[in-house]
Write a protein that holds these residues in place. Structure first.
Motif, short mmCIF file in Angstrom:
data_model
loop_
_atom_site.label_atom_id
_atom_site.label_comp_id
_atom_site.label_asym_id
_atom_site.label_seq_id
_atom_site.Cartn_x
_atom_site.Cartn_y
_atom_site.Cartn_z
N MET A 150 13.80 3.50 3.92
CA MET A 150 13.74 3.65 2.47
C MET A 150 12.47 3.01 1.91
N GLU A 151 12.12 1.83 2.41
CA GLU A 151 10.89 1.18 1.96
C GLU A 151 9.68 2.02 2.35
N GLU A 152 9.67 2.53 3.56
CA GLU A 152 8.57 3.41 4.00
C GLU A 152 8.40 4.58 3.05
N ASP A 153 9.52 5.21 2.67
CA ASP A 153 9.46 6.35 1.75
C ASP A 153 8.91 5.95 0.39
N MET A 154 9.35 4.82 -0.14
CA MET A 154 8.90 4.39 -1.47
C MET A 154 7.43 3.99 -1.46
N LEU A 155 6.93 3.49 -0.36
CA LEU A 155 5.52 3.11 -0.29
C LEU A 155 4.59 4.31 -0.43
N ASP A 156 5.11 5.51 -0.18
CA ASP A 156 4.31 6.71 -0.41
C ASP A 156 3.92 6.85 -1.87
N PHE A 157 4.66 6.22 -2.78
CA PHE A 157 4.39 6.30 -4.21
C PHE A 157 3.55 5.14 -4.73
N ALA A 158 3.22 4.20 -3.85
CA ALA A 158 2.44 3.03 -4.26
C ALA A 158 0.97 3.39 -4.45
N TYR A 159 0.27 2.56 -5.21
CA TYR A 159 -1.16 2.73 -5.42
C TYR A 159 -1.91 2.26 -4.18
N GLU A 160 -2.67 3.16 -3.58
CA GLU A 160 -3.48 2.88 -2.40
C GLU A 160 -2.74 2.07 -1.33
N PRO A 161 -1.65 2.62 -0.81
CA PRO A 161 -0.91 1.90 0.23
C PRO A 161 -1.71 1.77 1.53
N ASP A 162 -1.53 0.68 2.18
CA ASP A 162 -2.14 0.42 3.48
C ASP A 162 -1.02 0.59 4.52
N PRO A 163 -1.21 1.40 5.52
CA PRO A 163 -0.12 1.66 6.47
C PRO A 163 0.39 0.43 7.21
N ILE A 164 -0.43 -0.59 7.32
CA ILE A 164 -0.03 -1.80 8.04
C ILE A 164 0.40 -2.91 7.08
N ARG A 165 -0.39 -3.17 6.05
CA ARG A 165 -0.20 -4.36 5.21
C ARG A 165 0.67 -4.15 3.99
#
Length: 107
Positions: free
Chosen positions: A67-82
């Motif tokens: 669920m967190e992985e999915d929501m990070l798709d909506f974040a501003y400039e997400p970093d796949p690691i950090r």
């Protein structure tokens, strides 16, 4: 208690004590740390508590759930690691010293 360091995008540093069993998001909210909006109140239903975890801490945190992985798709400039959502990082004694940096903006 765990000492958590929040770094605003512009570089302002806030070091606060956050009680065990609270989340990193609650620590920011309860201490009026700017840069973490937490619009959903910690339900993992938005990405407005997005941060970049200091590289020294990435491997020390519990893994992201789907669920967190999915929501990070909506974040501003997400970093796949950090990138992490602070509502999903629950404080325990092992997180004493955690450092997170806020993105330029939350969306």
């Amino acid at each position: 208690m765990a000492k958590i360091t929040y770094i605003e995008h512009g570089g302002m540093v806030h070091v606060v004590d956050v009680p065990v069993d609270k989340t990193v998001m609650e620590g920011a909210r309860d201490n009026s740390i700017p840069g973490i909006e937490a619009d959903c109140g910690g339900a993992c239903a938005c990405a407005t508590c997005h941060v970049y975890v200091d590289p020294n801490w990435v491997e020390r945190l519990p893994p992201k759930d789907p669920m967190e992985e999915d929501m990070l798709d909506f974040a501003y400039e997400p970093d796949p690691i950090r990138s992490r959502l602070t509502c999903q990082i629950r404080i325990d004694d092992r997180l004493d010293g955690l450092v997170v940096k806020m993105p330029e903006k939350q969306i």
